[in-house]
Scaffold this motif. Sequence first.
Motif, PDB file in Angstrom:
ATOM      1  N   ILE A  41      17.700 -31.035  69.753  1.00 15.16           N
ATOM      2  CA  ILE A  41      16.726 -31.659  70.653  1.00 15.16           C
ATOM      3  C   ILE A  41      16.161 -30.625  71.630  1.00 15.16           C
ATOM      4  CG2 ILE A  41      16.547 -33.251  72.605  1.00 15.16           C
ATOM      5  CD1 ILE A  41      18.200 -35.208  71.065  1.00 15.16           C
TER       6      ILE A  41
ATOM      7  N   SER B 164      15.404 -42.337  74.153  1.00 14.52           N
ATOM      8  CA  SER B 164      15.961 -42.249  72.802  1.00 14.52           C
ATOM      9  C   SER B 164      16.228 -43.608  72.184  1.00 14.52           C
ATOM     10  CB  SER B 164      17.256 -41.438  72.815  1.00 14.52           C
ATOM     11  OG  SER B 164      18.221 -42.046  73.660  1.00 14.52           O
TER      12      SER B 164
ATOM     13  N   SER C  89      20.255 -31.838  77.172  1.00 12.48           N
ATOM     14  CA  SER C  89      19.561 -32.865  76.398  1.00 12.48           C
ATOM     15  C   SER C  89      19.773 -34.252  76.989  1.00 12.48           C
ATOM     16  CB  SER C  89      20.053 -32.870  74.944  1.00 12.48           C
ATOM     17  OG  SER C  89      21.376 -33.382  74.862  1.00 12.48           O
ATOM     18  N   GLY C  90      20.452 -34.332  78.138  1.00 14.33           N
ATOM     19  CA  GLY C  90      20.754 -35.623  78.744  1.00 14.33           C
ATOM     20  C   GLY C  90      19.640 -36.122  79.627  1.00 14.33           C
TER      21      GLY C  90
ATOM     22  N   GLN D  37      21.338 -39.676  74.094  1.00 16.58           N
ATOM     23  CA  GLN D  37      20.495 -38.520  74.351  1.00 16.58           C
ATOM     24  C   GLN D  37      19.416 -38.950  75.324  1.00 16.58           C
ATOM     25  OE1 GLN D  37      21.445 -35.803  73.033  1.00 16.58           O
ATOM     26  NE2 GLN D  37      22.082 -36.021  70.926  1.00 16.58           N
TER      27      GLN D  37
ATOM     28  N   VAL E  21      24.854 -27.603  75.853  1.00 16.96           N
ATOM     29  CA  VAL E  21      24.959 -28.908  75.199  1.00 16.96           C
ATOM     30  C   VAL E  21      26.349 -29.037  74.596  1.00 16.96           C
ATOM     31  CG1 VAL E  21      22.479 -29.056  74.726  1.00 16.96           C
ATOM     32  CG2 VAL E  21      23.998 -27.979  73.047  1.00 16.96           C
TER      33      VAL E  21
ATOM     34  N   GLU F 269      23.484 -31.635  67.314  1.00 13.01           N
ATOM     35  CA  GLU F 269      22.375 -32.574  67.425  1.00 13.01           C
ATOM     36  C   GLU F 269      21.666 -32.412  68.772  1.00 13.01           C
ATOM     37  OE1 GLU F 269      25.218 -33.801  64.441  1.00 13.01           O
ATOM     38  OE2 GLU F 269      25.506 -33.399  66.591  1.00 13.01           O
ATOM     39  N   LYS F 270      22.443 -32.224  69.816  1.00 17.35           N
ATOM     40  CA  LYS F 270      21.848 -32.027  71.138  1.00 17.35           C
ATOM     41  C   LYS F 270      21.152 -30.679  71.228  1.00 17.35           C
ATOM     42  CE  LYS F 270      24.951 -35.245  73.432  1.00 17.35           C
ATOM     43  NZ  LYS F 270      25.893 -35.519  74.537  1.00 17.35           N
TER      44      LYS F 270
ATOM     45  N   PHE G 154      12.773 -37.646  71.469  1.00 15.88           N
ATOM     46  CA  PHE G 154      14.169 -38.072  71.552  1.00 15.88           C
ATOM     47  C   PHE G 154      14.444 -39.336  70.747  1.00 15.88           C
ATOM     48  CE2 PHE G 154      14.053 -35.032  74.802  1.00 15.88           C
ATOM     49  CZ  PHE G 154      15.342 -34.744  75.234  1.00 15.88           C
TER      50      PHE G 154
ATOM     51  N   SER H 219      17.265 -33.049  80.315  1.00 15.03           N
ATOM     52  CA  SER H 219      16.072 -33.018  79.462  1.00 15.03           C
ATOM     53  C   SER H 219      14.803 -32.789  80.283  1.00 15.03           C
ATOM     54  CB  SER H 219      15.969 -34.312  78.660  1.00 15.03           C
ATOM     55  OG  SER H 219      15.939 -35.452  79.509  1.00 15.03           O
TER      56      SER H 219
ATOM     57  N   ALA I 183      17.509 -40.132  68.289  1.00 13.81           N
ATOM     58  CA  ALA I 183      18.505 -39.065  68.429  1.00 13.81           C
ATOM     59  C   ALA I 183      19.881 -39.660  68.719  1.00 13.81           C
ATOM     60  CB  ALA I 183      18.103 -38.131  69.553  1.00 13.81           C
TER      61      ALA I 183
END
Length: 446
Positions: free
Chosen positions: A265, A390, A235-236, A411, A257, A261-262, A443, A240, A446
């Motif tokens: 996403i 994000s 999710s980075g 994120q 992840v 939360e990640k 995103f 991503s 996030a």
Amino acid sequence: MTQLGEIQQAILNGESAAVGSLRVPESYRGVTVRADEVDMFEGLDSRDKDPRKSLHVDEVPVPELGPGEALVAVMASAINYNTVWTSIFEPIPTFKFLKKYGKLSPLAKRHDLPYHVVGSDLAGVVLRTGVGVHNWKPGDEVVAHCLNVELESPDGHNDTMLDTEQRIWGFETNFGGLAEIALVKANQLMPKPDHLTWEEAASPGLVNSTAYRQLVSRNGADMKQGDVVLIWGASGGLGSYATQYALNGGAIPVCVVSSPEKAAICRKLGAELIIDRNAEGYRFWKNDTEQDPKEWQRFGAKIRELTGGEDPDIVFEHPGRETFGASVYAARKGGTIVTCASTSGYMHQYDNRYLWMNLKRIIGSHFANYRESWEANRLIAKGLIHPTLSKTYPLEETGQAALDVHRNAHQGKVGVLALAPQEGLGVRDEEKRAKHLDAINAFRGA
């Protein structure tokens, strides 16, 4: 109104073409590190070094425009991990890069200064072009990729990333994109996707192109349909885009992840196979010097549980030291580990038996050439790949933006506004935007 204010107003009024008739100012604000502060974090662990202390917003002179170059009015930029490295002066202060570059030619000497204007992304408007530039003109709305090459050696003419004088703009060169004006080579420019805001358009550049080469290009893993792709930090900023390329290319991403939360996403992007490494409690290192192969095995078993018994065809590596042993172990027989960074440390250790006896490959992948960057940007423009922005900060708070990335408190990508006074500006095709709005905002918040 100042000269820079007149340029800004013309762009905000949708009259970008008018900037060619406006005077370029003598100075501009840029985010800098300073050569006389390179020892400021001496004795501190990397995690304790604070970019807010080292990144400054300074008024600096507009550099001389050389042949084949362009000055760009920067509306927005973004944070990459190389800005974090620059800000904490690791692995070495970037002034060593600038000094080496400055010895190349009288033109390159401009970059060797006691300050370094940083940043490797931008979206903005061409102000001026140098002698020999014919594909771009003042008023063009553009984004820039970060490959700076000289191409006087034969080495780079098959793949420009192999040029003997290949550098990353804004990291190994001066006059980067975290500023109101930037200096780039004209062959860094690409059309701004017309359905995106300035900050959205600025955010994909470095990471999108890097992920494209790393996964899709023949210079990288050459991903095919059905490949199982293990993606660290899915999710980075990098991950991503890797997740999107895997899904678009018919591959099967396994997203690693570090929080629910990640994970959410990644599911929003369309991924189904997700490992929350913190929830699973993986500890690949027993201590600072010894890894734990049993944890590699437990990790591999989890992957096979998710995939129905299959190991990854490709491992998308960028954390480096912390994960590399597990990555080499986890890849399938004949599989590929493709690496583009080492955000957790450069000195990798792995058990070579799992590599040589199982015919695995390790591929080094660094940014992307112009063709790969152009293709990656084209996919953004067509709405097939989307920004992962994000959060956005003003230029004055770039230090905080870099701290977010340094501490992995973000994120996707973190944007920075330069001449754009607020978010949401710069969209030229509202109809196309409306078709992709949910994906563009995936995103946000996030």
